[in-house]
Design a protein around this motif. Structure first.
Motif, PDB file in Angstrom:
ATOM      1  N   GLY A  95       1.224  -1.242   0.292  1.00 33.30           N
ATOM      2  CA  GLY A  95      -0.320  -0.143   0.336  1.00 33.30           C
ATOM      3  C   GLY A  95       1.076   0.918   0.216  1.00 33.30           C
ATOM      4  O   GLY A  95       0.621   2.151   0.157  1.00 33.30           O
ATOM      5  N   GLN A  96       2.004   1.446   0.142  1.00 38.42           N
ATOM      6  CA  GLN A  96       3.117   2.124   0.606  1.00 38.42           C
ATOM      7  C   GLN A  96       2.958   2.874  -1.031  1.00 38.42           C
ATOM      8  O   GLN A  96       4.350   3.956  -1.467  1.00 38.42           O
ATOM      9  N   ALA A  97       3.969   1.924  -2.287  1.00 42.49           N
ATOM     10  CA  ALA A  97       4.182   2.363  -2.999  1.00 42.49           C
ATOM     11  C   ALA A  97       3.160   2.232  -4.225  1.00 42.49           C
ATOM     12  O   ALA A  97       2.999   1.999  -5.578  1.00 42.49           O
ATOM     13  N   SER A  98       1.466   2.770  -3.857  1.00 40.20           N
ATOM     14  CA  SER A  98       0.427   2.596  -4.731  1.00 40.20           C
ATOM     15  C   SER A  98       0.253   3.196  -6.428  1.00 40.20           C
ATOM     16  O   SER A  98       0.011   2.816  -6.727  1.00 40.20           O
ATOM     17  N   ASP A  99       1.383   5.085  -6.139  1.00 42.06           N
ATOM     18  CA  ASP A  99       1.411   5.743  -7.064  1.00 42.06           C
ATOM     19  C   ASP A  99       2.253   4.581  -8.165  1.00 42.06           C
ATOM     20  O   ASP A  99       2.210   5.327  -9.210  1.00 42.06           O
ATOM     21  N   ARG A 100       2.755   4.073  -8.054  1.00 42.22           N
ATOM     22  CA  ARG A 100       3.578   2.907  -8.732  1.00 42.22           C
ATOM     23  C   ARG A 100       3.167   1.351  -9.232  1.00 42.22           C
ATOM     24  O   ARG A 100       3.569   0.422  -9.717  1.00 42.22           O
ATOM     25  N   ILE A 101       2.026   1.570  -9.182  1.00 42.78           N
ATOM     26  CA  ILE A 101       1.486   0.732  -8.726  1.00 42.78           C
ATOM     27  C   ILE A 101      -0.545   0.592  -9.852  1.00 42.78           C
ATOM     28  O   ILE A 101      -1.073   1.359  -9.469  1.00 42.78           O
ATOM     29  N   GLY A 102      -0.691  -0.946 -11.209  1.00 39.62           N
ATOM     30  CA  GLY A 102      -1.730  -0.588 -11.229  1.00 39.62           C
ATOM     31  C   GLY A 102      -2.106  -1.770 -10.783  1.00 39.62           C
ATOM     32  O   GLY A 102      -2.022  -2.947 -10.956  1.00 39.62           O
ATOM     33  N   TYR A 103      -3.942  -1.130 -10.889  1.00 44.44           N
ATOM     34  CA  TYR A 103      -4.644  -2.944 -10.420  1.00 44.44           C
ATOM     35  C   TYR A 103      -5.906  -2.910 -10.739  1.00 44.44           C
ATOM     36  O   TYR A 103      -6.919  -1.462 -11.220  1.00 44.44           O
ATOM     37  N   VAL A 104      -6.694  -3.535 -11.516  1.00 39.42           N
ATOM     38  CA  VAL A 104      -7.614  -4.214 -11.847  1.00 39.42           C
ATOM     39  C   VAL A 104      -8.484  -5.114 -11.201  1.00 39.42           C
ATOM     40  O   VAL A 104      -8.259  -6.024 -11.769  1.00 39.42           O
ATOM     41  N   PRO A 105      -9.577  -4.916 -10.440  1.00 42.73           N
ATOM     42  CA  PRO A 105      -9.875  -5.773  -9.880  1.00 42.73           C
ATOM     43  C   PRO A 105     -11.397  -6.744 -10.871  1.00 42.73           C
ATOM     44  O   PRO A 105     -11.239  -6.505 -12.305  1.00 42.73           O
ATOM     45  N   GLN A 106     -11.444  -7.332  -9.617  1.00 42.25           N
ATOM     46  CA  GLN A 106     -12.650  -8.684 -10.548  1.00 42.25           C
ATOM     47  C   GLN A 106     -13.688  -8.074 -11.093  1.00 42.25           C
ATOM     48  O   GLN A 106     -14.320  -8.060 -12.031  1.00 42.25           O
ATOM     49  N   ASN A 107     -14.688  -7.501  -9.863  1.00 45.79           N
ATOM     50  CA  ASN A 107     -15.939  -6.990 -10.090  1.00 45.79           C
ATOM     51  C   ASN A 107     -15.754  -6.113 -10.249  1.00 45.79           C
ATOM     52  O   ASN A 107     -15.206  -4.679 -10.392  1.00 45.79           O
ATOM     53  N   VAL A 108     -16.917  -5.416 -11.249  1.00 44.58           N
ATOM     54  CA  VAL A 108     -16.501  -4.277 -12.206  1.00 44.58           C
ATOM     55  C   VAL A 108     -18.099  -3.905 -12.145  1.00 44.58           C
ATOM     56  O   VAL A 108     -19.719  -4.154 -12.714  1.00 44.58           O
ATOM     57  N   THR A 109     -18.697  -2.893 -11.207  1.00 45.39           N
ATOM     58  CA  THR A 109     -19.608  -2.177 -10.877  1.00 45.39           C
ATOM     59  C   THR A 109     -19.913  -0.864 -11.252  1.00 45.39           C
ATOM     60  O   THR A 109     -18.764   0.244 -10.951  1.00 45.39           O
ATOM     61  N   ALA A 110     -21.025  -0.314 -10.551  1.00 42.30           N
ATOM     62  CA  ALA A 110     -20.923   1.512 -11.851  1.00 42.30           C
ATOM     63  C   ALA A 110     -22.210   1.288 -10.939  1.00 42.30           C
ATOM     64  O   ALA A 110     -24.046   1.673 -11.367  1.00 42.30           O
ATOM     65  N   SER A 111     -22.782   2.628 -10.161  1.00 42.57           N
ATOM     66  CA  SER A 111     -23.437   3.412  -9.285  1.00 42.57           C
ATOM     67  C   SER A 111     -24.759   4.101 -10.551  1.00 42.57           C
ATOM     68  O   SER A 111     -23.511   5.489 -11.037  1.00 42.57           O
ATOM     69  N   GLU A 112     -25.674   4.048 -10.874  1.00 45.00           N
ATOM     70  CA  GLU A 112     -26.491   4.813 -12.006  1.00 45.00           C
ATOM     71  C   GLU A 112     -25.937   6.646 -10.291  1.00 45.00           C
ATOM     72  O   GLU A 112     -26.880   7.778 -10.906  1.00 45.00           O
TER      73      GLU A 112
END
Length: 253
Positions: A70-87
């Protein structure tokens, strides 16, 4: 000697007393393309979330890019498994991708021309430039997944973590996505991808981690029956045709 960008020793994790990971060791070299294989519920996503600092480090030690999770988050990309979007949260595509630049914002906390440039480049890489002004809630599941991939790419990550990135995308983009990951890896970026797609392992990965509570690391992309049976804890046959391997469960109790 190749630099280790991920180091984990003795990781164990439980949900409400139920062990999900036990005494996991993992070392990932800079520039590796690691495919993470295993059954649903085997602990693959949990392991990634611990390394990202999303879940706490309950037991063991972990370093990512030489930092605590969590301390180098600006140097790491992450694509999670679940895709949700709230209207109820009307955010457009470009704004979501710009979120990938949050770790690079300067003292005035405003997006710069460089931030917008990276966001536009990332949208182009996933073929979503034409949707830049559309609300994410109006997109299909596959399109939302592309937006999340673009968000992960926008920070120009040293390590890119992807959890089942092709679960919602169509087959043509599935092929183009892994071509993009292969190109990024060829440019020196470290790729860590959770996938059930064995064609990925044979075509792109340099190493394989089989995770099912325990972790078995293989410094090779070659898939063997023994590897799969360790990962799935049941008899598995490996069938290959057209240069694409498939796993087939044998008859078992």
């Amino acid at each position: 000697m190749t630099k280790k960008v991920i180091e984990a020793n003795g990781l164990s994790f439980s949900y409400n007393g139920h062990p999900v990971l036990e005494d996991v060791d993992l070392g990932v070299d800079a520039g590796d393309f690691l495919a993470v294989l295993g059954p649903n519920g085997g602990g693959k996503s949990t392991l990634i979330k611990i390394l990202l600092g999303i879940l706490p480090l309950q037991k063991g030690r972990a370093l990512v890019l030489g930092c605590k999770p969590g301390q180098a988050s600006d140097r790491i990309g992450y694509v999670p498994q679940n895709v949700t979007a709230s209207e109820k949260f009307p955010v457009n595509v470009l704004d979501v991708v710009l979120m990938g630049r949050l770790g690079h914002l300067g003292r005035f906390r405003k997006y710069s021309k460089t931030d917008y440039s990276w966001a536009e480049k990332s949208l182009d890489q996933v073929e979503m430039t034409a949707y830049r002004s559309q609300l994410v809630s109006n997109l299909s599941g596959g399109q939302r997944q592309r937006v999340l991939i673009a968000r992960a790419l926008a920070c120009d990550p040293e390590i890119l973590f992807l959890d089942e990135p092709t679960a919602s995308v169509d087959q043509p983009f599935h092929t183009r996505l892994y071509k993009l990951l292969f190109d990024l890896n060829s440019q020196g970026k470290t790729i860590v991808v959770i996938s059930h797609d064995l064609s990925v392992l044979s075509s792109h990965a340099k190493s394989v981690a089989c995770v099912n509570k325990n972790l078995y690391f293989h410094d090779s992309s070659e898939i063997t029956q023994e590897m799969l049976e360790k990962a799935y804890h049941c008899p598995v046959e490996l069938v290959t045709h057209g240069h694409v391997p498939h796993r087939v469960l044998k008859h078992h109790n």
